[in-house]
Scaffold this motif. Structure first.
Motif, PDB file in Angstrom:
ATOM      1  N   GLU A 133       0.833  -1.200   0.000  1.00 21.01           N
ATOM      2  CA  GLU A 133       0.000   0.000   0.000  1.00 21.01           C
ATOM      3  C   GLU A 133       0.869   1.252   0.000  1.00 21.01           C
ATOM      4  OE1 GLU A 133      -4.108  -1.240   2.144  1.00 21.01           O
ATOM      5  OE2 GLU A 133      -2.463  -0.691   3.475  1.00 21.01           O
ATOM      6  N   TYR A 134       0.477   2.205  -0.846  1.00 18.98           N
ATOM      7  CA  TYR A 134       1.179   3.474  -0.965  1.00 18.98           C
ATOM      8  C   TYR A 134       0.174   4.609  -0.837  1.00 18.98           C
ATOM      9  CZ  TYR A 134       5.057   0.738  -2.766  1.00 18.98           C
ATOM     10  OH  TYR A 134       6.076  -0.173  -2.900  1.00 18.98           O
ATOM     11  N   LEU A 135       0.551   5.645  -0.089  1.00 21.64           N
ATOM     12  CA  LEU A 135      -0.244   6.864  -0.021  1.00 21.64           C
ATOM     13  C   LEU A 135       0.141   7.715  -1.219  1.00 21.64           C
ATOM     14  CD1 LEU A 135      -2.188   8.771   1.496  1.00 21.64           C
ATOM     15  CD2 LEU A 135      -0.169   9.733   2.618  1.00 21.64           C
ATOM     16  N   ALA A 136      -0.841   8.069  -2.032  1.00 21.51           N
ATOM     17  CA  ALA A 136      -0.591   8.882  -3.225  1.00 21.51           C
ATOM     18  C   ALA A 136      -0.791  10.351  -2.875  1.00 21.51           C
ATOM     19  CB  ALA A 136      -1.536   8.470  -4.350  1.00 21.51           C
ATOM     20  N   ALA A 191       0.841  -4.096  -6.892  1.00 20.72           N
ATOM     21  CA  ALA A 191       1.520  -5.389  -6.951  1.00 20.72           C
ATOM     22  C   ALA A 191       2.925  -5.152  -7.504  1.00 20.72           C
ATOM     23  CB  ALA A 191       0.744  -6.337  -7.858  1.00 20.72           C
ATOM     24  N   SER A 192       3.837  -6.031  -7.168  1.00 19.13           N
ATOM     25  CA  SER A 192       5.223  -5.852  -7.620  1.00 19.13           C
ATOM     26  C   SER A 192       5.327  -5.835  -9.138  1.00 19.13           C
ATOM     27  CB  SER A 192       6.125  -6.934  -7.025  1.00 19.13           C
ATOM     28  OG  SER A 192       5.639  -8.216  -7.366  1.00 19.13           O
ATOM     29  N   ASP A 193       4.432  -6.526  -9.855  1.00 24.34           N
ATOM     30  CA  ASP A 193       4.506  -6.523 -11.317  1.00 24.34           C
ATOM     31  C   ASP A 193       3.953  -5.241 -11.948  1.00 24.34           C
ATOM     32  OD1 ASP A 193       1.824  -6.987 -10.876  1.00 24.34           O
ATOM     33  OD2 ASP A 193       1.688  -8.731 -12.203  1.00 24.34           O
ATOM     34  N   SER A 194       3.361  -4.352 -11.128  1.00 25.10           N
ATOM     35  CA  SER A 194       2.890  -3.067 -11.665  1.00 25.10           C
ATOM     36  C   SER A 194       3.868  -1.939 -11.347  1.00 25.10           C
ATOM     37  CB  SER A 194       1.494  -2.739 -11.137  1.00 25.10           C
ATOM     38  OG  SER A 194       1.538  -2.542  -9.743  1.00 25.10           O
ATOM     39  N   ILE A 195       5.040  -2.308 -10.814  1.00 22.65           N
ATOM     40  CA  ILE A 195       6.081  -1.318 -10.499  1.00 22.65           C
ATOM     41  C   ILE A 195       7.260  -1.551 -11.444  1.00 22.65           C
ATOM     42  CG2 ILE A 195       7.674  -0.471  -8.751  1.00 22.65           C
ATOM     43  CD1 ILE A 195       5.640  -1.402  -6.635  1.00 22.65           C
ATOM     44  N   ARG A 196       7.632  -0.496 -12.147  1.00 20.98           N
ATOM     45  CA  ARG A 196       8.737  -0.549 -13.104  1.00 20.98           C
ATOM     46  C   ARG A 196       9.932   0.216 -12.538  1.00 20.98           C
ATOM     47  NH1 ARG A 196       6.488  -4.306 -14.688  1.00 20.98           N
ATOM     48  NH2 ARG A 196       4.882  -4.345 -16.258  1.00 20.98           N
ATOM     49  N   PRO A 197      11.146  -0.169 -12.928  1.00 22.61           N
ATOM     50  CA  PRO A 197      12.327   0.583 -12.473  1.00 22.61           C
ATOM     51  C   PRO A 197      12.268   2.026 -12.974  1.00 22.61           C
ATOM     52  CG  PRO A 197      12.962  -1.472 -13.561  1.00 22.61           C
ATOM     53  CD  PRO A 197      11.495  -1.296 -13.775  1.00 22.61           C
ATOM     54  N   LEU A 251      12.013   4.413  -5.745  1.00 20.35           N
ATOM     55  CA  LEU A 251      11.890   2.962  -5.757  1.00 20.35           C
ATOM     56  C   LEU A 251      11.490   2.444  -7.131  1.00 20.35           C
ATOM     57  CD1 LEU A 251       9.949   2.539  -2.404  1.00 20.35           C
ATOM     58  CD2 LEU A 251      12.363   2.057  -2.823  1.00 20.35           C
ATOM     59  N   GLY A 252      10.735   3.258  -7.864  1.00 20.66           N
ATOM     60  CA  GLY A 252      10.268   2.850  -9.176  1.00 20.66           C
ATOM     61  C   GLY A 252       9.056   3.672  -9.567  1.00 20.66           C
ATOM     62  N   LEU A 253       8.430   3.269 -10.674  1.00 30.92           N
ATOM     63  CA  LEU A 253       7.221   3.928 -11.162  1.00 30.92           C
ATOM     64  C   LEU A 253       6.085   2.920 -11.089  1.00 30.92           C
ATOM     65  CD1 LEU A 253       8.752   5.701 -14.269  1.00 30.92           C
ATOM     66  CD2 LEU A 253       8.331   6.672 -12.017  1.00 30.92           C
ATOM     67  N   GLY A 254       5.069   3.263 -10.321  1.00 25.56           N
ATOM     68  CA  GLY A 254       3.918   2.383 -10.176  1.00 25.56           C
ATOM     69  C   GLY A 254       2.793   2.843 -11.073  1.00 25.56           C
ATOM     70  N   SER A 255       2.089   1.891 -11.685  1.00 26.40           N
ATOM     71  CA  SER A 255       0.987   2.282 -12.555  1.00 26.40           C
ATOM     72  C   SER A 255      -0.258   1.465 -12.246  1.00 26.40           C
ATOM     73  CB  SER A 255       1.370   2.134 -14.027  1.00 26.40           C
ATOM     74  OG  SER A 255       1.724   0.808 -14.310  1.00 26.40           O
ATOM     75  N   ILE A 258       5.290   8.138  -8.931  1.00 22.58           N
ATOM     76  CA  ILE A 258       6.717   8.062  -8.661  1.00 22.58           C
ATOM     77  C   ILE A 258       6.832   7.592  -7.216  1.00 22.58           C
ATOM     78  CG2 ILE A 258       8.874   9.361  -8.476  1.00 22.58           C
ATOM     79  CD1 ILE A 258       7.546  11.388 -10.486  1.00 22.58           C
ATOM     80  N   LEU A 259       7.304   6.385  -7.019  1.00 22.38           N
ATOM     81  CA  LEU A 259       7.371   5.798  -5.685  1.00 22.38           C
ATOM     82  C   LEU A 259       8.686   6.185  -5.019  1.00 22.38           C
ATOM     83  CD1 LEU A 259       5.968   2.270  -6.563  1.00 22.38           C
ATOM     84  CD2 LEU A 259       4.729   4.265  -5.685  1.00 22.38           C
ATOM     85  N   LEU A 260       8.555   6.857  -3.865  1.00 20.13           N
ATOM     86  CA  LEU A 260       9.724   7.362  -3.149  1.00 20.13           C
ATOM     87  C   LEU A 260      10.091   6.475  -1.973  1.00 20.13           C
ATOM     88  CD1 LEU A 260       8.807  11.157  -2.891  1.00 20.13           C
ATOM     89  CD2 LEU A 260      10.329  10.072  -4.546  1.00 20.13           C
ATOM     90  N   ASP A 261      11.386   6.313  -1.744  1.00 20.37           N
ATOM     91  CA  ASP A 261      11.878   5.744  -0.497  1.00 20.37           C
ATOM     92  C   ASP A 261      12.031   6.937   0.434  1.00 20.37           C
ATOM     93  OD1 ASP A 261      13.342   4.802   1.671  1.00 20.37           O
ATOM     94  OD2 ASP A 261      14.527   3.427   0.441  1.00 20.37           O
ATOM     95  N   ILE A 262      10.969   7.261   1.155  1.00 20.24           N
ATOM     96  CA  ILE A 262      10.920   8.498   1.937  1.00 20.24           C
ATOM     97  C   ILE A 262      11.945   8.488   3.064  1.00 20.24           C
ATOM     98  CG2 ILE A 262       9.050   7.811   3.498  1.00 20.24           C
ATOM     99  CD1 ILE A 262       9.441  11.254   1.770  1.00 20.24           C
TER     100      ILE A 262
END
Length: 162
Positions: free
Chosen positions: A17-20, A111-117, A131-135, A142-146
């Motif tokens: 889970e990610y907060l957008a 899901a991990s398969d919806s996250i691209r480098p 961390l990657g780009l989630g779609s 844009i997924l951040l390692d905060i």
């Protein structure tokens, strides 16, 4: 405060889970487990000689919390503080930090398969903090390692290796 919608991918047990949230025209995501609470923006108390992206501090139930304006940190066009501007209070390695964002939208299961480098391009975000780009559908986050971002050399708001 508005209720957050949830975008659910029930078919995937490995989803996280990610907060957008939104900064300028971009949408970002951070691990929901790092989020303590979401508050409306209130002007913090300025701290002398603090970097420009540190807006100041607030007293949150007896805890002094540094407030980082992510728009300034990530070199976004200056946005106005309005009714949608919020502070996301984060709990990072036993340290409480607040980040100012334009708005929050929802909590997304990715899901991990919806996250691209992330592409290897020059950006305001330090290497390794993306961390990657989630779609999901037509949206891209844009997924951040905060934690890593807040521990970066210019921020030093959390200890780098604890």
């Amino acid at each position: 405060m508005q209720a957050l919608a949830r975008t659910k991918d029930a078919a995937c047990p490995d989803a996280r889970e990610y907060l957008a949230f939104r900064l300028d025209q971009e949408e970002y995501g951070i691990d929901i487990l790092k989020v303590q609470e979401i508050r409306g923006y209130e002007p913090p108390t300025r701290i002398a000689n603090a970097p420009g992206f540190i807006k100041g501090v607030v007293n949150l139930r007896g805890t002094i919390v540094p407030i980082v304006d992510m728009r300034i940190k990530l070199h976004c066009a200056q946005a106005d503080y309005n009714d949608f501007t919020v502070v996301i209070i984060l709990n990072l390695r036993q340290r409480v930090v607040g980040i100012v964002v334009d708005s929050v939208s929802d909590v997304m299961d990715l899901a991990s398969d919806s996250i691209r480098p992330a592409p290897d391009v020059e950006s305001a975000i330090e290497n390794g903090c993306i961390l990657g780009l989630g779609s999901v559908d037509e949206r891209m986050l844009i997924l951040l390692d905060i934690e890593k971002l807040m521990a970066s050399a210019d921020m030093e708001l959390v200890a780098a290796n604890e």
